[in-house]
Design a protein around this motif. Structure first.
Motif, PDB file in Angstrom:
ATOM      1  N   TYR A  48       0.942  -1.206   0.085  1.00  0.00           N
ATOM      2  CA  TYR A  48       0.148  -0.187   0.036  1.00  0.00           C
ATOM      3  C   TYR A  48       0.799   1.343   0.194  1.00  0.00           C
ATOM      4  N   LEU A  86      -5.485  -0.270  -5.567  1.00  0.00           N
ATOM      5  CA  LEU A  86      -5.077  -0.093  -4.079  1.00  0.00           C
ATOM      6  C   LEU A  86      -6.583  -0.678  -3.226  1.00  0.00           C
ATOM      7  N   HIS A  87      -7.569  -0.738  -3.980  1.00  0.00           N
ATOM      8  CA  HIS A  87      -9.013  -1.577  -3.412  1.00  0.00           C
ATOM      9  C   HIS A  87      -8.612  -2.841  -2.696  1.00  0.00           C
ATOM     10  N   HIS A  89      -5.925  -4.021  -1.431  1.00  0.00           N
ATOM     11  CA  HIS A  89      -5.228  -3.722  -0.030  1.00  0.00           C
ATOM     12  C   HIS A  89      -6.143  -3.243   0.971  1.00  0.00           C
ATOM     13  N   ILE A  90      -6.803  -2.389   0.770  1.00  0.00           N
ATOM     14  CA  ILE A  90      -7.802  -1.635   1.588  1.00  0.00           C
ATOM     15  C   ILE A  90      -8.761  -2.745   2.171  1.00  0.00           C
ATOM     16  N   CYS A  93      -7.083  -5.613   4.193  1.00  0.00           N
ATOM     17  CA  CYS A  93      -6.601  -5.274   5.478  1.00  0.00           C
ATOM     18  C   CYS A  93      -7.741  -4.797   6.332  1.00  0.00           C
ATOM     19  N   GLU A 100      -7.689   2.050   6.384  1.00  0.00           N
ATOM     20  CA  GLU A 100      -6.774   2.627   5.503  1.00  0.00           C
ATOM     21  C   GLU A 100      -5.723   3.731   6.283  1.00  0.00           C
ATOM     22  N   GLU A 101      -6.217   4.418   7.245  1.00  0.00           N
ATOM     23  CA  GLU A 101      -5.303   5.373   7.924  1.00  0.00           C
ATOM     24  C   GLU A 101      -4.033   4.872   8.411  1.00  0.00           C
ATOM     25  N   LEU A 103      -2.816   2.068   7.173  1.00  0.00           N
ATOM     26  CA  LEU A 103      -1.974   1.818   6.132  1.00  0.00           C
ATOM     27  C   LEU A 103      -1.002   2.784   5.860  1.00  0.00           C
TER      28      LEU A 103
END
Length: 223
Positions: A48, A86-87, A89-90, A93, A100-101, A103
């Motif tokens: 990320y 990136l979706h 990964h978000i 996780c 996401e914050e 990450l």
């Protein structure tokens, strides 16, 4: 996968380093499902952060471009990275309680720092082709890996990851980047780029970025 005319030449010039990257133990673990989940999550968090810097590098390519077509292609790649890739990964996780914050604020591993700054330096100190040679192993290598694993992999908990990089959207991005590199090379080096005095330097940039990809997989396995 081919992805244009220049990419196969750079890939061949990288020699065994290319196989070290695309057939790394981390990659094979994704395909057969043996990759430890802890290693995958460490990789995702770092990737990320990597993709944030990678997006900045593609945005830098807009400023290095010489034509509106180059600018549009690079801007489209920034969009594909931030709003599509990136979706994965978000989402993955978040399912493990990592927002996401967290990450975005993750501390970079040394391998991540080395790779992303190498790519950005290629763009700041070189021209558009220098930057493309440093960017290409990641974009096009993941397309090659995803396609192979989709054809070979059986039941694996990493099917979503494989599907992302084997999928139509990502493969379209790879073809567009391959076309961009071909046109940019012809524009700057002519129809016989391998005879240009710049060619060895571009191959060396590509090979170094590939080596840094190998180290990035190793970072994931070290979890």
């Amino acid at each position: 996968m081919i992805y244009g005319a220049i990419f196969p030449l750079w890939r061949a010039a990288a020699g065994e380093t290319w196989d070290d990257y695309t057939r790394h133990a981390f990659v094979e673990g994704l395909g057969d499902g043996t990759l430890p989940r802890k290693a995958f999550l460490r990789y995702l968090v770092q990737d990320y952060v990597f993709l944030i810097h990678f997006s900045r590098a593609w945005a830098l390519a807009v400023t290095k471009a010489e034509t509106p077509e180059e600018m549009r292609a690079c801007a489209a790649t920034v969009h594909a990275l931030l709003d599509e890739e990136l979706h994965l990964h978000i989402k993955t996780c978040a399912a493990k309680g990592i927002p996401e914050e967290q990450l975005f604020a993750a501390r970079e591993a040394p391998q991540n720092l080395a790779y992303t700054r190498y790519v950005l330096d290629a763009g700041h100190s070189g021209d558009f082709l220098d930057l493309m040679a440093a960017l290409a192993p990641c974009v096009l290598g993941y397309g090659e890996i995803g396609t192979r694993l989709a054809a070979e992999a059986g039941q694996t908990p990493y099917a979503d990851w494989i599907a992302t990089y084997a999928g139509a959207d990502y493969q379209h991005t790879c073809r567009e980047v391959g076309t961009l590199i071909d046109a940019a090379t012809a524009r700057r080096l002519g129809e016989a780029p391998e005879s240009s005095p710049r060619w060895p330097r571009l191959c060396a940039r590509f090979e170094m970025a590939t080596r840094l990809e190998v180290d990035f997989w190793g970072m994931g396995l070290s979890a």
